[in-house]
Motif scaffolding. Structure first.
Motif, short mmCIF file in Angstrom:
data_model
loop_
_atom_site.label_atom_id
_atom_site.label_comp_id
_atom_site.label_asym_id
_atom_site.label_seq_id
_atom_site.Cartn_x
_atom_site.Cartn_y
_atom_site.Cartn_z
N PRO A 20 0.85 -1.15 -0.10
CA PRO A 20 -0.04 -0.12 0.07
C PRO A 20 0.97 1.24 0.02
O PRO A 20 0.49 2.19 -0.35
N GLN A 21 1.78 1.16 0.72
CA GLN A 21 2.79 2.43 0.92
C GLN A 21 3.62 2.60 -0.41
O GLN A 21 3.77 3.81 -1.02
N ALA A 22 4.12 1.45 -1.21
CA ALA A 22 4.83 1.49 -2.35
C ALA A 22 3.92 1.91 -3.36
O ALA A 22 4.27 2.49 -4.47
N THR A 23 2.86 1.52 -3.45
CA THR A 23 1.68 1.87 -4.57
C THR A 23 1.70 3.35 -4.66
O THR A 23 1.75 3.93 -5.90
N ARG A 24 1.27 4.04 -3.51
CA ARG A 24 1.45 5.62 -3.74
C ARG A 24 2.65 6.26 -4.47
O ARG A 24 2.24 7.04 -5.05
N VAL A 25 3.67 5.82 -4.26
CA VAL A 25 5.07 6.33 -4.91
C VAL A 25 5.04 5.52 -6.34
O VAL A 25 5.56 6.47 -7.25
N ALA A 26 4.42 4.45 -6.71
CA ALA A 26 4.50 4.07 -7.92
C ALA A 26 3.65 4.54 -8.84
O ALA A 26 3.85 4.40 -10.18
N VAL A 27 2.39 5.26 -8.41
CA VAL A 27 1.57 5.56 -9.42
C VAL A 27 1.98 6.39 -10.51
O VAL A 27 1.61 6.24 -11.53
N PRO A 28 2.68 7.41 -10.24
CA PRO A 28 2.95 8.44 -11.28
C PRO A 28 3.90 7.66 -12.43
O PRO A 28 3.69 7.65 -13.76
N PRO A 29 4.99 6.90 -11.93
CA PRO A 29 5.90 6.28 -13.05
C PRO A 29 5.05 4.94 -13.85
O PRO A 29 5.11 4.97 -14.93
N LEU A 30 4.10 4.34 -13.10
CA LEU A 30 3.33 3.17 -13.67
C LEU A 30 2.26 4.10 -14.64
O LEU A 30 1.94 3.44 -15.78
N SER A 31 1.69 5.18 -14.29
CA SER A 31 0.70 5.83 -15.20
C SER A 31 1.51 6.46 -16.60
O SER A 31 1.07 6.17 -17.63
N ASN A 32 2.83 6.64 -16.18
CA ASN A 32 3.48 7.39 -17.50
C ASN A 32 3.73 5.99 -18.45
O ASN A 32 3.87 6.27 -19.82
N THR A 33 4.07 4.98 -17.86
CA THR A 33 4.28 3.77 -18.51
C THR A 33 3.04 3.40 -19.33
O THR A 33 3.29 2.79 -20.38
N PHE A 34 1.98 3.10 -18.73
CA PHE A 34 0.64 2.62 -19.50
C PHE A 34 0.39 3.93 -20.44
O PHE A 34 0.08 3.36 -21.64
N ILE A 35 0.50 5.27 -20.24
CA ILE A 35 0.45 6.08 -21.58
C ILE A 35 1.38 5.77 -22.60
O ILE A 35 0.85 5.77 -23.69
N SER A 36 2.43 5.58 -22.16
CA SER A 36 3.62 5.32 -23.42
C SER A 36 3.24 3.90 -24.19
O SER A 36 3.36 3.69 -25.35
N LEU A 37 2.51 3.10 -23.28
CA LEU A 37 2.17 1.91 -24.08
C LEU A 37 0.86 2.19 -24.97
O LEU A 37 0.97 1.26 -25.99
N VAL A 38 0.05 3.01 -24.66
CA VAL A 38 -0.93 3.23 -25.86
C VAL A 38 -0.43 3.67 -27.12
O VAL A 38 -0.78 3.17 -28.20
#
Length: 226
Positions: free
Chosen positions: A140-158
């Motif tokens: 749960p704590q790591a998720t909060r930090v991971a949201v921005p880079p993972l979101s960028n990865t998802f947008i790049s994947l599109v």
């Protein structure tokens, strides 16, 4: 009505249909499977036995060190020489999943490592097992930090799904290529495809901001409780 505008209107529905049927499902499935693979790879590298760590490192090294397009070609055009035949969509799904898995594993590994050691000790002190500490405290704590880079990865994947056109997946970009082959208007069609990708990325970027704000408020709530 100008001919170029009429062409864009006529081609809009086929492009959107291709996006809904192929681009979006390919993106969602690849990211979900890649994220799961990335989590397993990150855990293997952080907590696994030495042979498992070596395998995980080798996988990340190979995937991050080679172009995604080459990986897709190896899977779709190369594996048949070994008797492994895959349709275009499953081949693309495997390629994108492996690629996303390698990159997200590095993100997840970094954010798990950033959680203070004291959080592990606190979890163990109240009787949690390793798995419970990971699920209830660390992730749960790591998720909060991971949201921005993972979101960028998802947008790049599109946007990266356009590479699936190279292995004959009839997604948005290949549909644009097919229309170009009959209309001989590459500039108009490729600009239209670019605008659709831009619209998708813009919507996802707006959702990313909202998601980050939500997790920021959640993080503040947790800090206030502690």
């Amino acid at each position: 009505m100008p001919s170029w505008l009429q062409l864009m209107l006529d081609s809009l529905l086929p492009l959107l249909r291709a996006g809904l049927i192929f681009t979006i499902p390919l993106t969602l499935l690849s990211f979900a499977l890649g994220l799961a693979l990335g989590l397993l790879t990150a855990i293997a590298r952080l907590f696994g036995a030495k042979p498992l760590v070596a395998v995980a490192r080798f996988y990340v090294w190979v995937i991050r060190g080679t172009p995604l397009l080459v990986q897709l070609f190896v899977i779709f055009y190369g594996l048949p020489s070994l008797g492994i035949l895959l349709d275009a969509f499953p081949a693309a799904l495997i390629g994108f999943t492996l690629n996303i898995g390698a990159y997200t594993s590095e993100i997840i590994r970094a954010v798990i490592s950033s959680v203070p050691r004291g959080q592990w000790e606190a979890a163990y002190s109240i009787g949690m097992s390793w798995g419970q500490a990971m699920r209830r405290t660390i992730l749960p704590q790591a998720t909060r930090v991971a949201v921005p880079p993972l979101s960028n990865t998802f947008i790049s994947l599109v946007k990266d799904t356009s590479l699936a056109a190279a292995i004959t997946v009839p997604e948005l970009f290949q549909t644009a290529q097919r229309i170009v082959a009959t209309t001989y208007e590459p500039l108009i069609l490729y600009i239209e495809a670019a605008l659709i990708y831009l619209a998708l990325s813009s919507v996802l970027s707006a959702l990313q901001v909202r998601l980050e704000n939500r997790f920021a408020r959640y993080g503040g709530f947790l800090e206030a409780r502690t």
